[in-house]
Design an enzyme around this catalytic site. Structure first.
Site, PDB file in Angstrom:
ATOM      1  N   LYS A  33      -5.588  -6.473   3.231  1.00  0.00           N
ATOM      2  CA  LYS A  33      -6.186  -5.188   2.855  1.00  0.00           C
ATOM      3  C   LYS A  33      -7.211  -5.437   1.757  1.00  0.00           C
ATOM      4  CE  LYS A  33      -3.987  -1.988   0.269  1.00  0.00           C
ATOM      5  NZ  LYS A  33      -4.969  -1.585  -0.739  1.00  0.00           N
ATOM      6  N   LYS A  63      -9.925   4.745   1.084  1.00  0.00           N
ATOM      7  CA  LYS A  63      -9.409   6.100   0.800  1.00  0.00           C
ATOM      8  C   LYS A  63     -10.537   7.122   0.922  1.00  0.00           C
ATOM      9  CE  LYS A  63      -5.417   4.710  -1.802  1.00  0.00           C
ATOM     10  NZ  LYS A  63      -5.821   3.320  -2.135  1.00  0.00           N
ATOM     11  N   ALA A  65     -12.714  10.189   1.390  1.00  0.00           N
ATOM     12  CA  ALA A  65     -12.358  11.591   1.099  1.00  0.00           C
ATOM     13  C   ALA A  65     -13.631  12.417   0.957  1.00  0.00           C
ATOM     14  CB  ALA A  65     -11.525  11.666  -0.178  1.00  0.00           C
ATOM     15  N   PRO A  68     -17.411  15.182   6.673  1.00  0.00           N
ATOM     16  CA  PRO A  68     -17.439  14.356   7.886  1.00  0.00           C
ATOM     17  C   PRO A  68     -18.666  13.450   7.974  1.00  0.00           C
ATOM     18  CG  PRO A  68     -16.697  16.561   8.431  1.00  0.00           C
ATOM     19  CD  PRO A  68     -17.094  16.606   6.979  1.00  0.00           C
ATOM     20  N   ASN A  69     -19.855  13.973   7.673  1.00  0.00           N
ATOM     21  CA  ASN A  69     -21.055  13.148   7.834  1.00  0.00           C
ATOM     22  C   ASN A  69     -21.035  11.926   6.920  1.00  0.00           C
ATOM     23  OD1 ASN A  69     -23.718  12.746   9.073  1.00  0.00           O
ATOM     24  ND2 ASN A  69     -24.436  12.965   6.958  1.00  0.00           N
ATOM     25  N   GLN A 171       4.674  -2.238  -8.710  1.00  0.00           N
ATOM     26  CA  GLN A 171       4.945  -0.814  -8.969  1.00  0.00           C
ATOM     27  C   GLN A 171       6.439  -0.479  -8.879  1.00  0.00           C
ATOM     28  OE1 GLN A 171       2.074   2.176  -7.269  1.00  0.00           O
ATOM     29  NE2 GLN A 171       1.219   0.384  -6.247  1.00  0.00           N
ATOM     30  N   LYS A 174      11.087  -1.897  -3.614  1.00  0.00           N
ATOM     31  CA  LYS A 174      11.809  -3.063  -3.070  1.00  0.00           C
ATOM     32  C   LYS A 174      11.604  -3.117  -1.556  1.00  0.00           C
ATOM     33  CE  LYS A 174      14.357  -3.870  -6.943  1.00  0.00           C
ATOM     34  NZ  LYS A 174      13.271  -3.454  -7.831  1.00  0.00           N
ATOM     35  N   ALA A 175      11.176  -4.283  -1.080  1.00  0.00           N
ATOM     36  CA  ALA A 175      10.834  -4.417   0.343  1.00  0.00           C
ATOM     37  C   ALA A 175      11.989  -3.982   1.250  1.00  0.00           C
ATOM     38  CB  ALA A 175      10.428  -5.861   0.643  1.00  0.00           C
TER      39      ALA A 175
HETATM   40  P1  XMP Z   1      -0.022  -3.637  -6.012  1.00  0.00           P
HETATM   41  O1  XMP Z   1      -0.747  -4.591  -6.909  1.00  0.00           O
HETATM   42  O2  XMP Z   1       0.526  -2.444  -6.744  1.00  0.00           O
HETATM   43  O3  XMP Z   1      -1.177  -3.119  -5.030  1.00  0.00           O
HETATM   44  O4  XMP Z   1       1.011  -4.293  -5.140  1.00  0.00           O
HETATM   45  C1  XMP Z   1      -1.013  -2.038  -4.154  1.00  0.00           C
HETATM   46  C2  XMP Z   1      -2.271  -1.849  -3.361  1.00  0.00           C
HETATM   47  O5  XMP Z   1      -2.109  -0.707  -2.519  1.00  0.00           O
HETATM   48  C3  XMP Z   1      -2.957   0.341  -2.974  1.00  0.00           C
HETATM   49  N1  XMP Z   1      -2.092   1.488  -3.116  1.00  0.00           N
HETATM   50  C4  XMP Z   1      -2.121   2.577  -2.390  1.00  0.00           C
HETATM   51  N2  XMP Z   1      -2.911   2.912  -1.385  1.00  0.00           N
HETATM   52  N3  XMP Z   1      -1.720   4.939  -1.183  1.00  0.00           N
HETATM   53  C5  XMP Z   1      -2.706   4.111  -0.794  1.00  0.00           C
HETATM   54  O6  XMP Z   1      -3.440   4.462   0.135  1.00  0.00           O
HETATM   55  C6  XMP Z   1      -0.889   4.629  -2.163  1.00  0.00           C
HETATM   56  O7  XMP Z   1       0.021   5.357  -2.479  1.00  0.00           O
HETATM   57  C7  XMP Z   1      -1.118   3.399  -2.805  1.00  0.00           C
HETATM   58  N4  XMP Z   1      -0.461   2.796  -3.811  1.00  0.00           N
HETATM   59  C8  XMP Z   1      -1.090   1.615  -3.966  1.00  0.00           C
HETATM   60  C9  XMP Z   1      -3.542  -0.058  -4.289  1.00  0.00           C
HETATM   61  O8  XMP Z   1      -4.845   0.467  -4.440  1.00  0.00           O
HETATM   62  C10 XMP Z   1      -3.527  -1.551  -4.159  1.00  0.00           C
HETATM   63  O9  XMP Z   1      -4.642  -2.000  -3.399  1.00  0.00           O
END
Ligand code: XMP
Length: 213
Positions: A33, A63, A65, A68-69, A171, A174-175
């Site tokens: 990503k 993301k 947001a 549309p155009n 954050q 846990k996987a």
């Molecule tokens: P970390 O370093 O926290 O990175 O493992 C997480 C990655 O995911 C993105 N992120 C989100 N993207 N909704 C999203 O669309 C979310 O709730 C969200 N939380 C984290 C973040 O920008 C980073 O690339």
């Protein structure tokens, strides 16, 4: 090796570092990503370079947001650069999301992983799930930091729409817990790219994910 369900969030600025981490960890990933830090730091060409280096799909986490155009103008260039998926916000409305979906595979944010997501996004998650069920995108983003919300979203979401969950590791998510709750893929950034040994960190998370598969 079993197919991975791990997505690397490659949030670094520098092209060389990004390519090195991608090379080191590719064996353990389903996809990479890219987000604004890497696109701003290295330019859109990083997308085809990562694909060529690893052979993995690339998800562009823009993301989106906008109207549309504008969504269409941005998504067109990013898909053209080689992105396989684009992440778009759903709260801007179905026409904005459809503008992206007309051009390629799309992932809709229905809830976010940070504490502030409770203020504005979580109260409308039900409606964002309805939007996803109507438009049938490739997948939705749900918060790994709240496995109970992942389970709720899974229970409301049409079968076949994938759930991708950021928030594992740095954050606090846990996987195992989020996979048990119904996530299809987990997204991990800092716990891999900021570790002393990204390959070993990716391997450990891959094994943890595999144990739940
Ligand atoms: P970390 O370093 O926290 O990175 O493992 C997480 C990655 O995911 C993105 N992120 C989100 N993207 N909704 C999203 O669309 C979310 O709730 C969200 N939380 C984290 C973040 O920008 C980073 O690339």
């Amino acid at each position: 090796m079993a197919e991975s369900r791990l997505i690397l969030a490659l949030d670094v600025y520098e092209r060389e570092r990004a390519l090195e981490i991608a090379r080191e960890t590719a064996d353990y990933l389903w996809a990479i990503k890219v987000n604004w830090p890497l696109i701003i730091g290295s330019g859109l060409d990083i997308i085809p370079e990562l694909k060529e280096e690893t052979g993995l799909p690339v998800i562009a986490d823009l993301k989106l947001a906008d109207i549309p155009n504008t969504n269409r103008l941005i998504a067109g260039k990013v898909f053209e650069a080689g992105a396989d998926y684009i992440i778009a916000h759903g709260f801007v409305g179905s026409d904005s999301v459809e503008a992206v979906m007309e051009l390629g595979k799309t992932i809709i944010v229905v809830e976010m992983s940070h504490p502030g997501a409770r203020e504005f996004i979580q109260p409308v998650t039900d409606r964002l799930i309805e939007l996803a069920n109507r438009l049938e995108p490739f997948g939705v983003i749900a918060p790994a930091t709240r496995p109970e919300r992942v389970a709720y979203i899974r229970s409301k979401l049409k079968p076949g729409i994938k759930i991708l969950t950021p928030g594992v590791g740095a954050q606090g998510g846990k996987a195992g817990e989020v996979l048990k709750a119904g996530a299809d893929y987990i997204i991990v950034g800092r716990s891999i790219y900021a570790s002393d040994n990204p390959r070993e960190s990716a391997r450990q998370i891959y094994e943890e994910v595999r144990a739940w598969s």
